[in-house]
Structures are given as C-alpha cells and as structure tokens.
Design a protein around this motif. Structure first.
Motif, PDB file in Angstrom:
ATOM      1  N   TYR B 152      18.637   9.695  18.661  1.00  0.00           N
ATOM      2  CA  TYR B 152      18.591   9.523  17.204  1.00  0.00           C
ATOM      3  C   TYR B 152      19.808   8.729  16.754  1.00  0.00           C
ATOM      4  O   TYR B 152      20.945   9.192  16.869  1.00  0.00           O
ATOM      5  CB  TYR B 152      18.564  10.892  16.515  1.00  0.00           C
ATOM      6  N   LYS B 153      19.581   7.549  16.236  1.00  0.00           N
ATOM      7  CA  LYS B 153      20.682   6.688  15.759  1.00  0.00           C
ATOM      8  C   LYS B 153      21.017   7.064  14.314  1.00  0.00           C
ATOM      9  O   LYS B 153      20.145   7.133  13.465  1.00  0.00           O
ATOM     10  CB  LYS B 153      20.258   5.206  15.806  1.00  0.00           C
ATOM     11  N   LEU B 154      22.269   7.261  14.052  1.00  0.00           N
ATOM     12  CA  LEU B 154      22.701   7.745  12.740  1.00  0.00           C
ATOM     13  C   LEU B 154      22.978   6.585  11.775  1.00  0.00           C
ATOM     14  O   LEU B 154      23.238   5.446  12.196  1.00  0.00           O
ATOM     15  CB  LEU B 154      23.965   8.588  12.897  1.00  0.00           C
ATOM     16  N   HIS B 155      22.922   6.936  10.500  1.00  0.00           N
ATOM     17  CA  HIS B 155      23.266   5.970   9.452  1.00  0.00           C
ATOM     18  C   HIS B 155      24.359   6.563   8.586  1.00  0.00           C
ATOM     19  O   HIS B 155      24.653   7.761   8.647  1.00  0.00           O
ATOM     20  CB  HIS B 155      22.026   5.650   8.597  1.00  0.00           C
ATOM     21  N   ASP B 156      24.907   5.723   7.740  1.00  0.00           N
ATOM     22  CA  ASP B 156      25.986   6.142   6.860  1.00  0.00           C
ATOM     23  C   ASP B 156      25.531   7.311   5.974  1.00  0.00           C
ATOM     24  O   ASP B 156      24.399   7.336   5.510  1.00  0.00           O
ATOM     25  CB  ASP B 156      26.408   4.934   5.995  1.00  0.00           C
ATOM     26  N   GLU B 157      26.396   8.287   5.780  1.00  0.00           N
ATOM     27  CA  GLU B 157      26.174   9.446   4.885  1.00  0.00           C
ATOM     28  C   GLU B 157      25.132  10.442   5.416  1.00  0.00           C
ATOM     29  O   GLU B 157      24.676  11.299   4.669  1.00  0.00           O
ATOM     30  CB  GLU B 157      25.749   9.001   3.456  1.00  0.00           C
ATOM     31  N   ASP B 158      24.766  10.339   6.678  1.00  0.00           N
ATOM     32  CA  ASP B 158      23.837  11.332   7.236  1.00  0.00           C
ATOM     33  C   ASP B 158      24.529  12.692   7.359  1.00  0.00           C
ATOM     34  O   ASP B 158      25.745  12.761   7.581  1.00  0.00           O
ATOM     35  CB  ASP B 158      23.342  10.896   8.629  1.00  0.00           C
ATOM     36  N   THR B 159      23.724  13.748   7.234  1.00  0.00           N
ATOM     37  CA  THR B 159      24.255  15.117   7.375  1.00  0.00           C
ATOM     38  C   THR B 159      23.572  15.771   8.583  1.00  0.00           C
ATOM     39  O   THR B 159      22.358  15.919   8.608  1.00  0.00           O
ATOM     40  CB  THR B 159      23.939  15.962   6.121  1.00  0.00           C
ATOM     41  N   ILE B 160      24.382  16.117   9.553  1.00  0.00           N
ATOM     42  CA  ILE B 160      23.837  16.712  10.785  1.00  0.00           C
ATOM     43  C   ILE B 160      24.184  18.190  10.800  1.00  0.00           C
ATOM     44  O   ILE B 160      25.326  18.575  10.538  1.00  0.00           O
ATOM     45  CB  ILE B 160      24.474  16.073  12.049  1.00  0.00           C
ATOM     46  N   THR B 161      23.181  19.008  11.138  1.00  0.00           N
ATOM     47  CA  THR B 161      23.458  20.434  11.361  1.00  0.00           C
ATOM     48  C   THR B 161      22.830  20.803  12.699  1.00  0.00           C
ATOM     49  O   THR B 161      21.648  20.575  12.926  1.00  0.00           O
ATOM     50  CB  THR B 161      22.853  21.322  10.259  1.00  0.00           C
ATOM     51  N   VAL B 162      23.641  21.339  13.584  1.00  0.00           N
ATOM     52  CA  VAL B 162      23.143  21.806  14.876  1.00  0.00           C
ATOM     53  C   VAL B 162      22.973  23.319  14.757  1.00  0.00           C
ATOM     54  O   VAL B 162      23.927  24.030  14.424  1.00  0.00           O
ATOM     55  CB  VAL B 162      24.125  21.453  16.017  1.00  0.00           C
ATOM     56  N   HIS B 163      21.735  23.771  14.980  1.00  0.00           N
ATOM     57  CA  HIS B 163      21.422  25.193  14.811  1.00  0.00           C
ATOM     58  C   HIS B 163      21.077  25.828  16.144  1.00  0.00           C
ATOM     59  O   HIS B 163      20.545  25.171  17.041  1.00  0.00           O
ATOM     60  CB  HIS B 163      20.158  25.355  13.934  1.00  0.00           C
ATOM     61  N   TYR B 164      21.306  27.127  16.205  1.00  0.00           N
ATOM     62  CA  TYR B 164      20.796  27.906  17.339  1.00  0.00           C
ATOM     63  C   TYR B 164      19.550  28.638  16.854  1.00  0.00           C
ATOM     64  O   TYR B 164      19.571  29.258  15.796  1.00  0.00           O
ATOM     65  CB  TYR B 164      21.837  28.920  17.832  1.00  0.00           C
ATOM     66  N   THR B 165      18.482  28.545  17.619  1.00  0.00           N
ATOM     67  CA  THR B 165      17.247  29.232  17.255  1.00  0.00           C
ATOM     68  C   THR B 165      16.892  30.282  18.295  1.00  0.00           C
ATOM     69  O   THR B 165      17.182  30.094  19.480  1.00  0.00           O
ATOM     70  CB  THR B 165      16.074  28.241  17.105  1.00  0.00           C
ATOM     71  N   CYS B 166      16.313  31.371  17.821  1.00  0.00           N
ATOM     72  CA  CYS B 166      15.854  32.416  18.747  1.00  0.00           C
ATOM     73  C   CYS B 166      14.320  32.435  18.846  1.00  0.00           C
ATOM     74  O   CYS B 166      13.762  33.270  19.555  1.00  0.00           O
ATOM     75  CB  CYS B 166      16.335  33.804  18.283  1.00  0.00           C
ATOM     76  N   ASP B 167      13.678  31.498  18.085  1.00  0.00           N
ATOM     77  CA  ASP B 167      12.211  31.537  18.042  1.00  0.00           C
ATOM     78  C   ASP B 167      11.635  30.131  18.002  1.00  0.00           C
ATOM     79  O   ASP B 167      10.734  29.856  17.202  1.00  0.00           O
ATOM     80  CB  ASP B 167      11.759  32.352  16.819  1.00  0.00           C
ATOM     81  N   LEU B 168      12.155  29.254  18.815  1.00  0.00           N
ATOM     82  CA  LEU B 168      11.642  27.882  18.958  1.00  0.00           C
ATOM     83  C   LEU B 168      11.642  27.122  17.630  1.00  0.00           C
ATOM     84  O   LEU B 168      10.804  26.246  17.404  1.00  0.00           O
ATOM     85  CB  LEU B 168      10.210  27.948  19.516  1.00  0.00           C
TER      86      LEU B 168
END
Lengths: 285, 180
Positions: B152-168
C-alpha cells in the motif's frame, strides 16, 4: 544381558513411549537435562563409556547447529543480542533452540537404549498376535538401522582387508564409502523383503502364533504401577516452562523432581545394580 | 565416515550463511533510527498502533504476554512521521517501531505467495496469541485495504492505524469480501 529385558515387552514399549513422550511434551530444561544424562548413562552401561561420550559429542554438534539455526527462524524474546539481516537474534530463541538440540540428542539415545533392550523376539511377541504383517513392519522399522550398522561394520572390515579404501584422494575414498553403503543398503532391503516370504511359508500368516517366551509376572505389575504413578505425578506437578517472551526461572517442586528421578533413573538403577552384583561376584572368584 | 559427514554438514551450513547475505548490527545500531524532521513542505502521515481487542480478551492470551499489553491498548501513541517518496505502510511502521524500540517480527515479501511483508507480531503479541482468528491488521483513513502492508503506497496526510484483532477483523468492524 540387559536387566530391563527381564520385564514384559508390553511394559518396555510403554516405558519408552512414556519417557520420550513426556520429555517432548514438557520441554522443561531440567527434565530434558536429567533425562539425557540418565539415558546416556544407560547406553554407556550397556555398551561402553568412551563410545557413549563420543556419540554425545558427535550428536551434540548437530544439536548445537540446531540451536544456532533455530534463532535464525524465531525472533521472539525480550533480549536481543544482535541483529542479523534486520532480524533480532534473541537469547530466548537461542535457549529454545538449545533445548530442541538437547531433545534431538535425547531422542537419539532413547532410540539406542530401546534397540539395545528390545530385540526382534520382543516385537514379534507383541505384534504377531495383532497381525503378523504389523509385527513384520515394526521389525523392519525398528531393526533396519541396527541391521545395516552390523553388516556395514563387517563389510568395512572386509574391504579394509582388501585395501579397498587405500587411495590418496579423500574424495575418492568418500566415493568408495558411499558405493559400499549403497550395496549394504540394497543387501539389507533385499534381506528384509525376503523375510515376509519366509515367514509366510512357515505359516505365520495362517493362524500360527509366536511361541510365548514372555509371561506376566508380579514384578511386571509392580514396575508398571511405579512407572505409571511417576509419569502421572510428573505430568501433574512439572510446571509448564515458557521460553517466550521471557524465559521462566529454572525451578521444580520437590515432588516433581522425585517423579522425574524415578521415571528416568529406573533403567540406570536396575542395570547399575546388576553390573555391581556381577563385578562383586567376579571379584570373589 | 562420521567425521566426513559432519564436515560436509558444516560446509553446507557455512554456504547457506554466506549466500543468504550477511548484515550484522548491534542492538544500539539497529535501534538508532533517526526520524526525519518535519518541515513546512514535508509530506506527513500519522501512525498509531493499538491492541484494544487484546485488552478485552486477556483471558485467551497467555499470561506471559500480559505485561506487554498496555491497559489502555495503546502500544504506540498517535504520532506524525515524514513521508518519503515511495513509502509504504510497512516502511512507516518499521521506522516508527525501530525509533521507539518496540519489538516487531515480520516475514519478508519473498517468503509468501502474496509478495508482501507480513507482520507476525508487535511487542510479543503475535498472530494466534488470542486464538486462531487473531493477528495484526491495518487501516488507512478508516478503511481496511485488502492488500499487503508493504504494497500500500501512502499519500500525504494519510492516517494509519495498526490494530490487533481477535476475530479476523470482525471485532474491528471489518467484514471480509466473501461475507459481503
């Protein structure tokens, strides 16, 4: 004679399955270390101490390689020692790899101990009643490598007498060893393949049973109860040992330690007692 | 013969070691990742790493990992990072965790059929630590892209959140394509 061979083959098979299975399941460093020392001692008592030490060093090198290579695949652990190709090489991964290496060496020696204790007639007795073909499969699996080793040593001695390996090139010598190994392997397979035909002609596939050399005695009942009790106690009381993210401290409750001693020191105690009695009797001649 | 077999094994191991490429770094060298200073004309993105679902299902997670899961679920607080040309989500995450000395384990793009880096664990919280449907997922600007983290190529002002999931991803409000 191996002192364990006095016992019923069913107990012997159960004992080895329990010791190997429990050590693999628990993966506790103290249990693995004690099991390894006792198994090496047992093999040393049955063969020779020098040979057992040489084998420990030889297989220990493969175990050490496993310890080093494992840390290249697992990067979990709170203590990185350094980074290799942007991946952490952690102390915990090295420790776990070392335990896997120790388990590998333990399996090798448990297997040696089993093959020194259980002969062909033990397997035939145990499995012929089930099905003669099952018995033959087990014999082929368990006895194949010792059969090859015995014949390999004979072939090497015979060829050395004929100056077959006397070449100046190391690689030529390795090639000749490889050729001789191939022929030994083919001869072993050929001999193993003929065995079912021979047994079939003697009537083993047609309701003929193995003559019962082994009867169940009171001593078998006692030792089964002791072994199963020790195994159950070990399973219940040895705490699960975690390697990640941080390695647990090396502790064992006293009753767990007693159970482990009973389980893994049993062959050494029995064999040691017999050998001491033998040397005492010999010294009085 | 046994000695020869051992020598051959050691030679093979040495060859694997040499041909796989060798880059050794000490712990301090590895973590010495300086973040680019944000200037007026920098392109920037924000990154946050969260494990809220893990805090809700602590009973499923091995006790040895509990000390590494923050009570509020925030493993890395929201922060702004400079976006370099061609940066992917993985590049930002990698730079951020190295700068903040967080543990991360990932599988390289050459080791899977999707041709993308796969994040196996962050701060000792790994895939399957919270059951067979658990692992790390990422969202950009509130949506879960269905492509690998290094694709995934990012652009200016993008907001990334990396989450942990327990249910796919279902516990994060994400539904897989097949279920839609």
């Amino acid at each position: 004679m191996n002192s364990l061979q006095r016992f019923h083959p069913l107990f012997l098979l159960t004992y080895y399955a329990l010791t190997i299975g429990l050590a693999s399941y628990m993966m506790h460093p103290l249990v693995l270390a004690f099991a390894l020392v006792m198994t090496v001692l047992h093999v040393a008592l049955l063969t020779s101490f020098m040979q057992a030490i040489k084998d420990v060093l030889y297989y220990g090198i493969y175990g050490s390689l496993l310890a080093v290579m494992y840390s290249a695949f697992s990067h979990n652990g709170i203590t990185p020692l350094f980074f290799y190709n942007d991946n952490a090489i952690t102390k915990e991964a090295i420790v776990y790899g070392a335990m896997l290496g120790m388990l590998l060496v333990l399996l090798v020696f448990c297997w040696q101990s089993l093959l020194l204790t259980m002969q062909t007639n033990h397997f035939l007795f145990l499995f012929t009643r089930l099905h003669p073909k099952v018995a033959l499969v087990f014999i082929m699996v368990f006895r194949f490598i010792p059969y090859i080793r015995e014949h390999w040593q004979q072939h090497v001695l015979a060829q050395k007498g004929g100056h077959y390996f006397e070449t100046t090139s190391r690689f030529d010598r390795m090639g000749r060893y490889a050729t001789l190994q191939f022929h030994t392997l083919m001869q072993a397979i050929d001999s193993v393949m003929w065995k079912p035909t021979v047994m079939n002609s003697k009537g083993y596939a047609k309701q003929r049973t193995q003559f019962q050399l082994f009867r169940w005695h009171v001593r078998d009942t006692v030792i089964v109860i002791v072994t199963l009790g020790a195994a159950a106690m070990a399973l219940y009381s040895v705490p699960s040992f975690r390697y990640y993210p941080a390695t647990d401290s090396l502790t064992l409750p006293p009753h767990a330690f007693i159970a482990i001693i009973i389980l893994y020191a049993l062959p050494v105690v029995l064999e040691g007692k017999e050998q001491l009695s033998w040397y005492y009797a010999k010294s009085n001649m | 013969m046994k000695k020869d077999a051992l020598i051959v094994t050691l030679i093979i191991c040495a060859c694997i070691f040499l041909f796989s490429g060798t880059k050794f770094q000490s712990v301090d060298e590895y973590y010495l990742t300086n973040l680019d200073a944000i200037t007026a004309d920098s392109h920037v993105v924000t990154l946050e790493i969260r494990a809220d679902t893990a805090t809700k299902h602590l009973a499923r997670i091995d006790q040895s990992i509990h000390p590494y899961i923050p009570a509020d679920g925030v493993m890395l607080a929201k922060q702004t990072y400079v976006l370099r040309d061609g940066d992917t989500v993985f590049d930002i995450v990698n730079r951020a965790v190295r700068h903040h000395r967080l543990q991360m384990e990932y599988e390289g793009a050459e080791f899977n059929v999707f041709n993308s880096v796969y994040i196996q664990g962050i701060q000792h919280l790994y895939e399957f630590s919270c059951g067979p449907l658990s692992g790390w997922m990422y969202e950009v600007n509130g949506e879960f892209p269905n492509i690998g983290v290094s694709q995934y190529k990012l652009h200016d002002e993008d907001t990334i959140t990396v989450h942990y999931t327990c249910d796919l991803g279902r516990d994060l409000g994400y539904e897989w394509e097949a279920a839609r």
